[in-house]
Design an enzyme around this catalytic site. Structure first.
Site, PDB file in Angstrom:
ATOM      1  N   THR A 177      28.106 129.380  39.682  1.00 48.32           N
ATOM      2  CA  THR A 177      28.666 128.288  38.885  1.00 48.32           C
ATOM      3  C   THR A 177      28.258 128.319  37.413  1.00 48.32           C
ATOM      4  O   THR A 177      27.139 128.655  37.073  1.00 48.32           O
ATOM      5  CB  THR A 177      28.300 126.931  39.508  1.00 48.32           C
ATOM      6  OG1 THR A 177      28.779 126.876  40.818  1.00 48.32           O
ATOM      7  CG2 THR A 177      28.892 125.773  38.736  1.00 48.32           C
ATOM      8  N   ARG A 205      36.833 126.719  52.133  1.00 45.62           N
ATOM      9  CA  ARG A 205      35.726 125.824  51.764  1.00 45.62           C
ATOM     10  C   ARG A 205      35.815 125.455  50.268  1.00 45.62           C
ATOM     11  O   ARG A 205      36.106 126.285  49.426  1.00 45.62           O
ATOM     12  CB  ARG A 205      34.408 126.537  52.065  1.00 45.62           C
ATOM     13  CG  ARG A 205      33.151 125.748  51.675  1.00 45.62           C
ATOM     14  CD  ARG A 205      32.633 126.139  50.310  1.00 45.62           C
ATOM     15  NE  ARG A 205      31.368 125.486  50.007  1.00 45.62           N
ATOM     16  CZ  ARG A 205      30.798 125.508  48.815  1.00 45.62           C
ATOM     17  NH1 ARG A 205      31.358 126.142  47.816  1.00 45.62           N
ATOM     18  NH2 ARG A 205      29.659 124.883  48.606  1.00 45.62           N
ATOM     19  N   GLY A 207      33.577 123.404  47.208  1.00 49.57           N
ATOM     20  CA  GLY A 207      32.280 122.819  46.872  1.00 49.57           C
ATOM     21  C   GLY A 207      32.430 121.594  45.979  1.00 49.57           C
ATOM     22  O   GLY A 207      33.487 120.979  45.899  1.00 49.57           O
ATOM     23  N   THR A 228      25.294 122.359  39.243  1.00 45.56           N
ATOM     24  CA  THR A 228      25.276 123.626  39.974  1.00 45.56           C
ATOM     25  C   THR A 228      24.275 123.513  41.108  1.00 45.56           C
ATOM     26  O   THR A 228      23.208 122.961  40.935  1.00 45.56           O
ATOM     27  CB  THR A 228      24.897 124.816  39.073  1.00 45.56           C
ATOM     28  OG1 THR A 228      24.662 125.959  39.914  1.00 45.56           O
ATOM     29  CG2 THR A 228      23.640 124.557  38.252  1.00 45.56           C
ATOM     30  N   GLY A 231      26.693 122.933  47.015  1.00 49.28           N
ATOM     31  CA  GLY A 231      27.788 121.995  46.825  1.00 49.28           C
ATOM     32  C   GLY A 231      27.919 120.898  47.863  1.00 49.28           C
ATOM     33  O   GLY A 231      28.234 119.754  47.530  1.00 49.28           O
TER      34      GLY A 231
END
Ligand code: ASP
Length: 310
Positions: A177, A205, A207, A228, A231
């Site tokens: 991230t 998926r 986050g 960050t 998640g």
């Protein structure tokens, strides 16, 4: 510009188990230089009286273009060996936002998030539909080869071998991230975050990054936040909005609000990670509960800070 605000910008390139003992001098130098370069992209805009939203977008584009970080070029691989990227941007002036998730082959997902905010009637678009919208406004697409980096591919192979899901930030140097927050000379804040998510992720998926209020948030009344970390925990703790609420409703300072959420609320549920933040006066706070976080910041006319470890 009001006299009591300090315009500035802060960026991150992911938080996790980043230990000096495991970093070579060459790699450390590369990361520090990259962070400084990506900070500069946004700082320049703030210095020239540009807007916070332009500044955070510019820094995140630079981070996405840098193969060292998990976003855009250099994004991690999904279980199927693809790149599915998420991004969000929020303008603190009116809490306007744009977000996208699960997009493939978009060179700069943060540009798509901004276009969704400014050029569509929606806030969040995902997958094929988001890509169709990106095509309609002529955003740049890249081939799978552009997003490929050897170290991310090796990470996927290793994780598949080990038969486990790996959060990009929990093992080795699988950092994830990128993000930026800024306050401009007009007193407006903005936040932007972009990610490839987690290595070996599957089932589409998603986050915290593209979820406005979890991984990304900005409100001129309080602050701008870009997160960050793991998640799932950041979604459950509604991290970014929680910090803003502690400031708005409970009178917390930016630092106290971040500490409460990062070092207490998240820790209690097992959430590892961090964030960069700036309040409406320009106080910058970069907070994390992991071993390290690639980060950098600068207030207008002030010193640059570029750091990695605790
Ligand atoms: N927060 C990101 C996600 O869960 C990953 C990270 O920041 O390391 O998708």
């Amino acid at each position: 510009m009001s006299n009591n605000i300090k315009p500035g910008i802060a960026i991150h390139g992911g938080a996790g188990t980043i230990l000096k003992a495991e970093m070579t001098a060459t790699a450390e130098k590369e990361y520090l230089q990259a962070l400084e370069h990506c900070l500069q992209a946004g700082a320049e805009i703030i210095t020239k009286n540009g807007s916070a939203i332009d500044a955070v977008e510019a820094s995140v584009v630079a981070l996405e273009d840098c193969p060292l970080f998990n976003a855009g070029k250099g994004a991690v691989f999904t279980h199927e060996g693809k790149h599915e990227m998420d991004a969000a941007i929020v303008d603190g002036r009116n809490i306007d936002g744009g977000a996208t998730s699960g997009v493939k082959n978009i060179k700069n997902p943060i540009k798509l998030a901004r276009a969704i905010m400014e050029q569509s009637e929606f806030v969040m678009l995902y997958g094929a539909g988001a890509e169709e919208f990106a095509k309609s406004i002529h955003l740049d697409f890249e081939s799978d080869a552009y997003f490929y980096t050897e170290h991310r591919w090796n990470q996927l192979q290793k994780i598949i071998d080990e038969q486990r899901m790996a959060l990009d930030h929990t093992s080795e140097k699988k950092m994830g991230t990128v993000g930026a927050v800024a306050l401009d000379v007009f007193g407006n804040v903005a936040a932007a975050t972009s990610t490839g998510g987690m290595t070996n992720k599957r089932y589409n998926r998603i986050g915290d990054t593209p979820i406005i209020g979890s991984g990304t948030y900005a409100n001129n009344q309080t602050c701008a936040i870009s997160c960050t970390g793991h998640g799932e925990f950041f979604i459950r703790a509604v991290v970014a909005h929680d910090i803003s609420c502690l400031m708005a409703y409970a009178g917390f300072s930016l630092k106290d609000a971040c500490d409460k959420v990062v070092h207490d609320k998240l820790v209690k549920i097992g959430g590892e990670g961090g964030l960069v933040s700036i309040d409406s006066l320009g106080n910058i706070y970069m907070s994390f509960n992991s071993e390290g976080m690639y980060r950098a910041c600068q207030s207008l006319g002030g010193e640059k800070v570029v750091q990695i470890y605790k």
